[in-house]
Design a protein around this motif. Sequence first.
Motif, PDB file in Angstrom:
ATOM      1  N   TYR A 126       0.833  -1.207   0.000  1.00 47.02           N
ATOM      2  CA  TYR A 126       0.000   0.000   0.000  1.00 47.02           C
ATOM      3  C   TYR A 126       0.866   1.254   0.000  1.00 47.02           C
ATOM      4  CZ  TYR A 126      -3.802   3.130   1.464  1.00 47.02           C
ATOM      5  OH  TYR A 126      -4.718   4.146   1.531  1.00 47.02           O
ATOM      6  N   ALA A 127       1.904   1.262   0.838  1.00 44.30           N
ATOM      7  CA  ALA A 127       2.801   2.414   0.908  1.00 44.30           C
ATOM      8  C   ALA A 127       3.562   2.597  -0.395  1.00 44.30           C
ATOM      9  CB  ALA A 127       3.776   2.243   2.072  1.00 44.30           C
ATOM     10  N   ALA A 128       4.007   1.493  -1.004  1.00 42.84           N
ATOM     11  CA  ALA A 128       4.732   1.567  -2.275  1.00 42.84           C
ATOM     12  C   ALA A 128       3.829   2.080  -3.391  1.00 42.84           C
ATOM     13  CB  ALA A 128       5.305   0.197  -2.635  1.00 42.84           C
ATOM     14  N   SER A 129       2.562   1.681  -3.374  1.00 47.25           N
ATOM     15  CA  SER A 129       1.602   2.200  -4.354  1.00 47.25           C
ATOM     16  C   SER A 129       1.457   3.705  -4.207  1.00 47.25           C
ATOM     17  CB  SER A 129       0.238   1.526  -4.172  1.00 47.25           C
ATOM     18  OG  SER A 129       0.320   0.136  -4.363  1.00 47.25           O
ATOM     19  N   GLY A 130       1.436   4.173  -2.962  1.00 53.18           N
ATOM     20  CA  GLY A 130       1.356   5.612  -2.724  1.00 53.18           C
ATOM     21  C   GLY A 130       2.527   6.358  -3.324  1.00 53.18           C
ATOM     22  N   ALA A 131       3.726   5.757  -3.236  1.00 52.69           N
ATOM     23  CA  ALA A 131       4.916   6.387  -3.828  1.00 52.69           C
ATOM     24  C   ALA A 131       4.780   6.493  -5.347  1.00 52.69           C
ATOM     25  CB  ALA A 131       6.168   5.590  -3.459  1.00 52.69           C
ATOM     26  N   VAL A 132       4.228   5.452  -5.972  1.00 52.02           N
ATOM     27  CA  VAL A 132       4.000   5.491  -7.425  1.00 52.02           C
ATOM     28  C   VAL A 132       3.003   6.586  -7.786  1.00 52.02           C
ATOM     29  CG1 VAL A 132       3.038   4.221  -9.396  1.00 52.02           C
ATOM     30  CG2 VAL A 132       4.586   3.077  -7.835  1.00 52.02           C
ATOM     31  N   PHE A 133       1.919   6.700  -7.024  1.00 52.46           N
ATOM     32  CA  PHE A 133       0.907   7.711  -7.316  1.00 52.46           C
ATOM     33  C   PHE A 133       1.457   9.123  -7.128  1.00 52.46           C
ATOM     34  CE2 PHE A 133      -2.369   4.342  -5.895  1.00 52.46           C
ATOM     35  CZ  PHE A 133      -2.347   3.776  -7.159  1.00 52.46           C
ATOM     36  N   VAL A 134       2.341   9.303  -6.161  1.00 57.23           N
ATOM     37  CA  VAL A 134       2.993  10.599  -5.980  1.00 57.23           C
ATOM     38  C   VAL A 134       3.854  10.915  -7.198  1.00 57.23           C
ATOM     39  CG1 VAL A 134       4.757  11.834  -4.660  1.00 57.23           C
ATOM     40  CG2 VAL A 134       2.954  10.592  -3.461  1.00 57.23           C
ATOM     41  N   GLY A 135       4.635   9.934  -7.647  1.00 56.58           N
ATOM     42  CA  GLY A 135       5.457  10.128  -8.847  1.00 56.58           C
ATOM     43  C   GLY A 135       4.622  10.437 -10.075  1.00 56.58           C
ATOM     44  N   MET A 136       3.471   9.757 -10.198  1.00 55.07           N
ATOM     45  CA  MET A 136       2.585  10.006 -11.335  1.00 55.07           C
ATOM     46  C   MET A 136       1.987  11.399 -11.273  1.00 55.07           C
ATOM     47  SD  MET A 136       0.651   6.342 -11.557  1.00 55.07           S
ATOM     48  CE  MET A 136      -0.824   7.205 -12.000  1.00 55.07           C
ATOM     49  N   THR A 137       1.663  11.861 -10.075  1.00 52.85           N
ATOM     50  CA  THR A 137       1.131  13.219  -9.909  1.00 52.85           C
ATOM     51  C   THR A 137       2.128  14.253 -10.418  1.00 52.85           C
ATOM     52  OG1 THR A 137      -0.118  12.504  -7.953  1.00 52.85           O
ATOM     53  CG2 THR A 137       0.213  14.874  -8.235  1.00 52.85           C
ATOM     54  N   ILE A 138       3.382  14.040 -10.063  1.00 52.06           N
ATOM     55  CA  ILE A 138       4.443  14.945 -10.529  1.00 52.06           C
ATOM     56  C   ILE A 138       4.591  14.861 -12.043  1.00 52.06           C
ATOM     57  CG2 ILE A 138       6.935  15.389 -10.438  1.00 52.06           C
ATOM     58  CD1 ILE A 138       6.824  14.250  -7.547  1.00 52.06           C
ATOM     59  N   LEU A 139       4.552  13.648 -12.571  1.00 52.94           N
ATOM     60  CA  LEU A 139       4.757  13.449 -14.005  1.00 52.94           C
ATOM     61  C   LEU A 139       3.692  14.143 -14.834  1.00 52.94           C
ATOM     62  CD1 LEU A 139       6.253  12.071 -16.357  1.00 52.94           C
ATOM     63  CD2 LEU A 139       4.726  10.117 -16.053  1.00 52.94           C
ATOM     64  N   TYR A 140       2.421  13.897 -14.547  1.00 59.95           N
ATOM     65  CA  TYR A 140       1.443  14.509 -15.442  1.00 59.95           C
ATOM     66  C   TYR A 140       1.126  15.950 -15.097  1.00 59.95           C
ATOM     67  CZ  TYR A 140      -2.458  12.634 -12.516  1.00 59.95           C
ATOM     68  OH  TYR A 140      -3.320  12.297 -11.512  1.00 59.95           O
ATOM     69  N   GLN A 141       1.591  16.419 -13.935  1.00 63.07           N
ATOM     70  CA  GLN A 141       1.584  17.863 -13.712  1.00 63.07           C
ATOM     71  C   GLN A 141       2.654  18.507 -14.600  1.00 63.07           C
ATOM     72  OE1 GLN A 141      -0.504  19.673 -11.964  1.00 63.07           O
ATOM     73  NE2 GLN A 141       0.527  21.632 -12.287  1.00 63.07           N
ATOM     74  N   ARG A 142       3.764  17.793 -14.750  1.00 64.33           N
ATOM     75  CA  ARG A 142       4.862  18.264 -15.610  1.00 64.33           C
ATOM     76  C   ARG A 142       4.454  18.243 -17.079  1.00 64.33           C
ATOM     77  NH1 ARG A 142       8.048  20.345 -18.221  1.00 64.33           N
ATOM     78  NH2 ARG A 142      10.309  20.162 -18.315  1.00 64.33           N
ATOM     79  N   VAL A 143       3.712  17.208 -17.476  1.00 58.83           N
ATOM     80  CA  VAL A 143       3.328  17.044 -18.888  1.00 58.83           C
ATOM     81  C   VAL A 143       2.127  17.914 -19.238  1.00 58.83           C
ATOM     82  CG1 VAL A 143       2.473  15.413 -20.609  1.00 58.83           C
ATOM     83  CG2 VAL A 143       4.293  14.727 -19.039  1.00 58.83           C
ATOM     84  N   LEU A 144       1.074  17.855 -18.393  1.00 55.15           N
ATOM     85  CA  LEU A 144      -0.165  18.571 -18.694  1.00 55.15           C
ATOM     86  C   LEU A 144      -0.187  19.984 -18.138  1.00 55.15           C
ATOM     87  CD1 LEU A 144      -2.782  15.732 -18.124  1.00 55.15           C
ATOM     88  CD2 LEU A 144      -1.837  16.527 -20.280  1.00 55.15           C
ATOM     89  N   GLY A 145       0.676  20.248 -17.142  1.00 56.62           N
ATOM     90  CA  GLY A 145       0.770  21.589 -16.579  1.00 56.62           C
ATOM     91  C   GLY A 145      -0.536  22.058 -15.983  1.00 56.62           C
ATOM     92  N   GLY A 146      -0.934  23.262 -16.304  1.00 58.09           N
ATOM     93  CA  GLY A 146      -2.121  23.866 -15.710  1.00 58.09           C
ATOM     94  C   GLY A 146      -3.390  23.616 -16.487  1.00 58.09           C
ATOM     95  N   GLN A 147      -3.425  22.578 -17.293  1.00 56.67           N
ATOM     96  CA  GLN A 147      -4.649  22.281 -18.035  1.00 56.67           C
ATOM     97  C   GLN A 147      -5.814  22.087 -17.068  1.00 56.67           C
ATOM     98  OE1 GLN A 147      -5.036  22.277 -21.356  1.00 56.67           O
ATOM     99  NE2 GLN A 147      -2.912  22.933 -21.546  1.00 56.67           N
ATOM    100  N   PRO A 148      -6.957  22.704 -17.322  1.00 51.82           N
ATOM    101  CA  PRO A 148      -8.067  22.642 -16.373  1.00 51.82           C
ATOM    102  C   PRO A 148      -8.866  21.342 -16.418  1.00 51.82           C
ATOM    103  CG  PRO A 148      -8.695  23.931 -18.282  1.00 51.82           C
ATOM    104  CD  PRO A 148      -7.241  23.561 -18.487  1.00 51.82           C
TER     105      PRO A 148
END
Length: 203
Positions: A126-148
């Motif tokens: 469960y904790a490791a899954s959380g780390a992946v989701f945190v990384g994914m949050t960073i990734l698509y914030q980086r890719v999609l930026g401020g898209q609404p």
Amino acid sequence: IFYRHLLEHKRKSRLMFIDGYTVFMMILFAVVGYNFRVKEAPEAAYYGVLSVAIYFQYFMTVMGKLRQELAKPYIYLIPDSSLSKVFAASITSLIKPAVDGCCIFAVLAVASGNNIMECVFFALAYAASGAVFVGMTILYQRVLGGQPMIVAKVFIGMGLSLLIMGPSVGASVVAAILLPDSLRFLCTLPYTVCCILFAVVLF
């Protein structure tokens, strides 16, 4: 950034990382665990519970504090390296699933009478899954930026999570087939290791 996040968590709850979501999941898992014990549920049912918990966790993470932090301009104005700033902003988001996992699966172990070691490895997964989701949050914030398009981000994130977690789940399925019954509690270990590696790559 990390200290401010700690203060915000402290304002929300005196127990820091144990909040309403944690309590709700503990109660839910206590009820589920008790029913599993009464009905003598098969071992596969416990893996189903783990999957549901990780599914809930996905939405809590991608819509949580880290996404809000990355959407603000202030973090980008701090004169430090991007990696150190992103890591500092992510620490509480990494600690939260670890604390939740310990609480939730401890309750499940007590209520169901299930193998305590299996629940320990469930908490790690469960904790490791959380780390992946945190990384994914960073990734698509980086890719999609401020898209609404929040809904689009969620669906893109779910697709990405399936792509990333497919090999992790596959590795655990292979382990379940190969491991003897006495070591069956280690089935989720390959999943945990793969998730940690993916999280490092995402960061």
